[in-house]
Design a protein around this motif. Structure first.
Motif, PDB file in Angstrom:
ATOM      1  N   THR A  66      12.024 -14.410 -16.311  1.00  0.00           N
ATOM      2  CA  THR A  66      13.151 -15.248 -15.892  1.00  0.00           C
ATOM      3  C   THR A  66      13.941 -14.578 -14.769  1.00  0.00           C
ATOM      4  O   THR A  66      14.290 -15.220 -13.761  1.00  0.00           O
ATOM      5  CB  THR A  66      14.078 -15.515 -17.090  1.00  0.00           C
ATOM      6  OG1 THR A  66      13.329 -16.144 -18.140  1.00  0.00           O
ATOM      7  CG2 THR A  66      15.236 -16.400 -16.681  1.00  0.00           C
TER       8      THR A  66
ATOM      9  N   VAL B 202      12.210 -14.844 -11.374  1.00  0.00           N
ATOM     10  CA  VAL B 202      12.342 -16.148 -10.722  1.00  0.00           C
ATOM     11  C   VAL B 202      13.742 -16.325 -10.144  1.00  0.00           C
ATOM     12  O   VAL B 202      13.918 -16.835  -9.034  1.00  0.00           O
ATOM     13  CB  VAL B 202      12.014 -17.275 -11.724  1.00  0.00           C
ATOM     14  CG1 VAL B 202      12.335 -18.637 -11.114  1.00  0.00           C
ATOM     15  CG2 VAL B 202      10.549 -17.215 -12.134  1.00  0.00           C
TER      16      VAL B 202
ATOM     17  N   TRP C 280      14.101 -14.152  -7.064  1.00  0.00           N
ATOM     18  CA  TRP C 280      13.287 -14.754  -6.013  1.00  0.00           C
ATOM     19  C   TRP C 280      13.995 -15.972  -5.421  1.00  0.00           C
ATOM     20  O   TRP C 280      14.037 -16.175  -4.201  1.00  0.00           O
ATOM     21  CB  TRP C 280      11.938 -15.144  -6.605  1.00  0.00           C
ATOM     22  CG  TRP C 280      10.900 -15.553  -5.614  1.00  0.00           C
ATOM     23  CD1 TRP C 280      10.990 -15.553  -4.247  1.00  0.00           C
ATOM     24  CD2 TRP C 280       9.586 -16.025  -5.922  1.00  0.00           C
ATOM     25  NE1 TRP C 280       9.823 -15.997  -3.684  1.00  0.00           N
ATOM     26  CE2 TRP C 280       8.938 -16.291  -4.683  1.00  0.00           C
ATOM     27  CE3 TRP C 280       8.887 -16.237  -7.105  1.00  0.00           C
ATOM     28  CZ2 TRP C 280       7.636 -16.773  -4.634  1.00  0.00           C
ATOM     29  CZ3 TRP C 280       7.586 -16.711  -7.051  1.00  0.00           C
ATOM     30  CH2 TRP C 280       6.974 -16.970  -5.820  1.00  0.00           C
ATOM     31  N   GLY C 281      14.565 -16.815  -6.301  1.00  0.00           N
ATOM     32  CA  GLY C 281      15.219 -18.030  -5.833  1.00  0.00           C
ATOM     33  C   GLY C 281      16.431 -17.749  -4.969  1.00  0.00           C
ATOM     34  O   GLY C 281      16.674 -18.446  -3.976  1.00  0.00           O
TER      35      GLY C 281
ATOM     36  N   LEU D 257      10.116 -19.318  -2.465  1.00  0.00           N
ATOM     37  CA  LEU D 257       9.919 -19.871  -3.807  1.00  0.00           C
ATOM     38  C   LEU D 257       9.520 -21.333  -3.732  1.00  0.00           C
ATOM     39  O   LEU D 257       8.621 -21.788  -4.450  1.00  0.00           O
ATOM     40  CB  LEU D 257      11.199 -19.706  -4.627  1.00  0.00           C
ATOM     41  CG  LEU D 257      11.175 -20.292  -6.045  1.00  0.00           C
ATOM     42  CD1 LEU D 257      10.072 -19.641  -6.876  1.00  0.00           C
ATOM     43  CD2 LEU D 257      12.515 -20.103  -6.726  1.00  0.00           C
TER      44      LEU D 257
ATOM     45  N   GLY E  56       5.985 -22.755  -4.973  1.00  0.00           N
ATOM     46  CA  GLY E  56       5.973 -23.789  -6.004  1.00  0.00           C
ATOM     47  C   GLY E  56       5.189 -25.007  -5.576  1.00  0.00           C
ATOM     48  O   GLY E  56       4.414 -25.570  -6.357  1.00  0.00           O
TER      49      GLY E  56
ATOM     50  N   PHE F 168      12.335 -23.694 -18.154  1.00  0.00           N
ATOM     51  CA  PHE F 168      12.143 -24.451 -16.921  1.00  0.00           C
ATOM     52  C   PHE F 168      12.220 -25.959 -17.166  1.00  0.00           C
ATOM     53  O   PHE F 168      12.712 -26.702 -16.309  1.00  0.00           O
ATOM     54  CB  PHE F 168      10.814 -24.075 -16.268  1.00  0.00           C
ATOM     55  CG  PHE F 168      10.838 -22.713 -15.624  1.00  0.00           C
ATOM     56  CD1 PHE F 168      11.626 -22.474 -14.513  1.00  0.00           C
ATOM     57  CD2 PHE F 168      10.099 -21.666 -16.140  1.00  0.00           C
ATOM     58  CE1 PHE F 168      11.663 -21.221 -13.921  1.00  0.00           C
ATOM     59  CE2 PHE F 168      10.127 -20.410 -15.560  1.00  0.00           C
ATOM     60  CZ  PHE F 168      10.915 -20.184 -14.449  1.00  0.00           C
TER      61      PHE F 168
ATOM     62  N   VAL G  71      18.777 -20.081 -13.554  1.00  0.00           N
ATOM     63  CA  VAL G  71      17.495 -20.669 -13.151  1.00  0.00           C
ATOM     64  C   VAL G  71      17.718 -22.036 -12.519  1.00  0.00           C
ATOM     65  O   VAL G  71      17.143 -22.355 -11.461  1.00  0.00           O
ATOM     66  CB  VAL G  71      16.541 -20.774 -14.362  1.00  0.00           C
ATOM     67  CG1 VAL G  71      15.348 -21.665 -14.027  1.00  0.00           C
ATOM     68  CG2 VAL G  71      16.054 -19.400 -14.767  1.00  0.00           C
TER      69      VAL G  71
ATOM     70  N   SER H 271      19.159 -21.441  -9.035  1.00  0.00           N
ATOM     71  CA  SER H 271      18.205 -20.885  -8.070  1.00  0.00           C
ATOM     72  C   SER H 271      17.163 -21.916  -7.654  1.00  0.00           C
ATOM     73  O   SER H 271      16.767 -21.986  -6.487  1.00  0.00           O
ATOM     74  CB  SER H 271      17.523 -19.641  -8.648  1.00  0.00           C
ATOM     75  OG  SER H 271      16.719 -19.968  -9.765  1.00  0.00           O
ATOM     76  N   LEU H 272      16.716 -22.746  -8.596  1.00  0.00           N
ATOM     77  CA  LEU H 272      15.710 -23.754  -8.263  1.00  0.00           C
ATOM     78  C   LEU H 272      16.300 -24.861  -7.403  1.00  0.00           C
ATOM     79  O   LEU H 272      15.625 -25.398  -6.518  1.00  0.00           O
ATOM     80  CB  LEU H 272      15.108 -24.334  -9.541  1.00  0.00           C
ATOM     81  CG  LEU H 272      14.279 -23.366 -10.401  1.00  0.00           C
ATOM     82  CD1 LEU H 272      13.696 -24.077 -11.609  1.00  0.00           C
ATOM     83  CD2 LEU H 272      13.158 -22.732  -9.581  1.00  0.00           C
TER      84      LEU H 272
ATOM     85  N   ILE I  12       8.093 -26.199 -10.126  1.00  0.00           N
ATOM     86  CA  ILE I  12       8.106 -25.020 -10.985  1.00  0.00           C
ATOM     87  C   ILE I  12       7.851 -25.405 -12.434  1.00  0.00           C
ATOM     88  O   ILE I  12       7.134 -24.718 -13.176  1.00  0.00           O
ATOM     89  CB  ILE I  12       9.453 -24.282 -10.856  1.00  0.00           C
ATOM     90  CG1 ILE I  12       9.656 -23.813  -9.411  1.00  0.00           C
ATOM     91  CG2 ILE I  12       9.524 -23.110 -11.811  1.00  0.00           C
ATOM     92  CD1 ILE I  12       8.630 -22.810  -8.930  1.00  0.00           C
TER      93      ILE I  12
ATOM     94  N   SER J 101       4.692 -24.114 -14.861  1.00  0.00           N
ATOM     95  CA  SER J 101       4.956 -23.362 -16.089  1.00  0.00           C
ATOM     96  C   SER J 101       4.395 -24.062 -17.318  1.00  0.00           C
ATOM     97  O   SER J 101       4.127 -23.426 -18.346  1.00  0.00           O
ATOM     98  CB  SER J 101       6.463 -23.151 -16.258  1.00  0.00           C
ATOM     99  OG  SER J 101       7.135 -24.370 -16.525  1.00  0.00           O
TER     100      SER J 101
END
Length: 668
Positions: free
Chosen positions: A81, A84, A87-88, A95, A99, A263, A516, A519-520, A535, A539
């Motif tokens: 987690t 991610v 990274w985001g 990312l 994705g 996710f 999360v 970030s997404l 994403i 997953s």
């Protein structure tokens, strides 16, 4: 050849003769005497051989099992987690590109897996619910349902309404209405296209989809309340791995369960944030909002649901959830009454018939039928199956907790059909209204974005401004309650299925969920929803394999269930008894039982000495006995009064207004 032996007594029939009490000290109190009786009964049941067909079943709360943090699961899931999230925030474009690439690869190479899985799961649950296993209880043989039928259905209703329905309610049917999917010959924008649009929507939200939740929920309930295992996805696999052998594969399964829950929930929360921001623009008249507004909104809502998850004030959360169900229901009722009522009354039954009529066409659709079919499956159907898979651990655990004591026939019928009926009514009313408005030129499709369509529909009705405020409040509450529940479920999975996970672990997963989602959304840029969806689908792929394993492991468990063994005994005994009675007495006989040679008996087909048939129960009894020997008086009193952690975790009340609502959607 199996050796004949004296039939052991059922564990429930065991008894210990009372011995004269010698005056060796103070007279034991009622609590001490009850404790001694319990210990003696369990010792007797443990020491005597248990016939596999007479085992009544045992719940996890009766085994004395302790729950500690599974450090492997917690550390690995948290590390993935964190990676991610970093990274985001550090490289959102990277990312997003990764994705999208991974999504295209999954859809091209494993889209068939999700489609086949949906069909197989639906058929499997029909066999489980209406085949020979239908009479098996999700609990001990004599266990009664913990909740009344009305309360149970009310809680399932809470699991079927949420952000997803508010977002997709006006949007999805309208999309199919204006651009019918491959295989439908209806003209775009026609009356016939309305029916097939709702049929396609119900494929994604109806019985086929809810069968996935029923599978995982039923398997967890059976494993925990009839086999005495912890409420974990990995515990379902004990028939495959063996008792106590869930690691390392078991740990891997639980890690996947946490990741897909994270996710899958993040997608729903992202949708909620986008829709709340759009509602804010509509209600306030403000212009477009930027990333700063979205981040601030996520931060505020995250603080709310983390606070609710660890506050312990569950009665208030239950009341809030029930109020929100009433809000959503009132919203749909208002749209039905002030909208095109007669049109909707005609559309409701025809939509149900169209779903049945077009089911074969929709399930047979595949990428080989052309680019249009492949694009539609990737954007809609396969995406939905992946979303449902990602939510199965979360909603499955909730459904399992409220379904204890139900037979599999009851469970399959109600869990699949009630939420499906709710979805049919919701999409027909809200989606039917959006299609009706579009057909008369109100321009719903020109709202600018999917999240704006709900407010566009409401704005064309009387009191549109007030309805938009109500919709925003409902979305916010659904956001808080669903994220609250997801945080607790992920914390529970991190602690070997602990019904009441520790606050610090719950806070950690709550904050992670907010990060999360944030970030997404940032990684998605202008097309935030696509970034979230990519994403989530990626997953869900490994957990789709886990779902296949759940069917295999549960089928193995059910095959050797004591109920099934007794039915096999009964069939064999009746077949042999009728044949022998006719030979000896003609038409004039009644049934009885008698001792016969082992090879001729009703149980000649079964090796009752096989430890695989009984050791799970004996070990559960041993754990229960060990707990009795070391428990404190206060703990014993709680056990005797039924105040166990599992009961406390779900607020064991049979009144709907005192029940903590569960996850607020299959998708949101």
């Amino acid at each position: 050849m199996r050796q004949s032996r004296k039939t052991p007594a059922s564990p429930k029939d065991s008894a210990t003769p009372e011995e004269p009490r010698q005056d060796r000290g103070p007279t034991p109190g009622p609590l001490d005497r009850a404790k001694n009786v319990t210990r003696n009964l369990r010792t007797k049941a443990r020491d005597e051989p248990v016939h596999p067909a007479l085992i009544p079943g045992i719940g996890v709360d009766k085994t004395g099992r302790s729950f500690t943090i599974n450090r492997t699961v917690l550390v690995v899931a948290a590390a993935l987690t964190a990676a991610v999230v970093v990274w985001g925030f550090a490289a959102p474009d990277s990312l997003s590109d990764t994705g999208s690439t991974a999504l295209a690869w999954v859809m091209a190479n494993f889209g068939w897996l999700f489609g086949a899985l949906a069909i197989v799961v639906a058929v499997f649950m029909l066999v489980v619910g209406y085949g020979p296993t239908a009479g098996i209880t999700l609990g001990a043989d004599d266990e009664k349902p913990e909740f009344s039928m009305v309360s149970w259905i009310a809680m399932l209703f809470s699991a079927g309404i949420g952000i997803g329905l508010l977002f997709y309610g006006p949007y999805e049917p309208l999309t199919y209405f204006l651009d019918p999917p491959h295989g439908f010959d209806d003209a775009p924008g026609s009356a016939d296209a309305m029916q097939t649009a709702l049929a396609q929507t119900m494929l994604h939200w109806g019985p086929v989809a809810w069968a996935m939740y029923a599978l995982v929920g039923g398997a967890i309930a059976y494993s925990s309340y009839r086999r005495g295992r912890p409420p974990l996805i990995s515990a379902i696999f004990e028939p495959v791995f063996g008792p106590g052998k869930r690691n390392p594969l078991g740990a891997t399964i639980d890690i996947f369960a946490i990741i897909v829950t994270l996710f899958g929930t993040a997608v729903s929360l992202g949708i909620g944030v986008l829709q709340i921001s759009r509602g804010y623009q509509v209600v306030s008249g403000a212009g477009p909002v930027g990333n700063g507004f979205l981040v601030g909104l996520i931060a505020g809502l995250t603080a709310l649901f983390v606070l609710s998850a660890v506050s312990g004030v569950k009665r208030g959360i239950r009341a809030l959830s029930n109020i929100n169900m009433a809000l959503a229901g009132a919203l749909a009722l208002f749209v039905f009454v002030v909208g095109p009522t007669v049109f909707l009354l005609n559309l409701i039954p025809s939509a149900g018939v169209a779903f049945v009529d077009e089911l074969g066409t929709m399930l047979a659709r595949n990428p080989d039928q052309g680019e249009d079919a492949a694009a539609f499956l990737s954007a809609w159907t396969t995406y939905y199956w992946a979303w449902w898979v990602s939510w199965t651990p979360f909603v499955g655990l909730f459904i399992a907790r409220i379904s204890r004591g139900r037979t599999l026939r009851e469970f399959v019928t109600v869990v699949i059909m009630v939420p499906s009926a709710v979805c049919l009514l919701w999409f027909t009313v809200v989606g039917g209204t959006s299609m009706y408005m579009e057909s008369r030129g109100d321009g719903i499709s020109e709202a600018g974005s999917p999240e704006a369509m709900l407010f566009e529909v409401l704005g064309n009705l009387p009191l549109g401004g007030l309805l938009s405020v109500v919709a925003m409040i409902s979305i916010i509450i659904f956001f808080v309650t669903s994220a609250d529940s997801a945080s607790i479920v992920m914390a529970s999975l991190s602690q070997n299925g602990k019904p009441l996970p520790s606050k610090r672990v719950t806070i950690m997963w709550g904050v992670a969920l907010g990060l999360v989602a944030c970030s997404l959304l940032l990684a998605g840029g202008q097309d935030a929803l696509s970034g979230l969806q990519a994403i989530m689908v990626v997953s869900a792929l490994p957990f789709a394999v886990v779902v296949v394993g759940v069917m295999i492991a549960w089928a193995k468990d059910l095959r050797n269930d004591p109920y099934m063994l007794r039915n096999r005994y009964a069939k064999t005994a009746i077949d042999q008894g009728v044949r022998r009675a006719i030979e000896d007495h003609g038409d004039d006989f009644v049934f009885g039982s008698d001792v016969v040679p082992a090879e001729e008996g009703a149980g000649a087909w079964l090796d009752t000495d096989d430890p695989a048939l009984t050791e799970w129960y004996v070990e559960a009894q041993d754990g229960s006995l060990a707990e009795d020997l070391h428990t404190t008086p206060a703990a014993t009193e709680r056990a005797l009064t039924g105040e166990t952690p599992v009961v406390e975790a779900i607020g064991a009340s049979t009144e709907p207004d005192q029940i903590e609502a569960g996850p607020s959607t299959g998708k949101g």
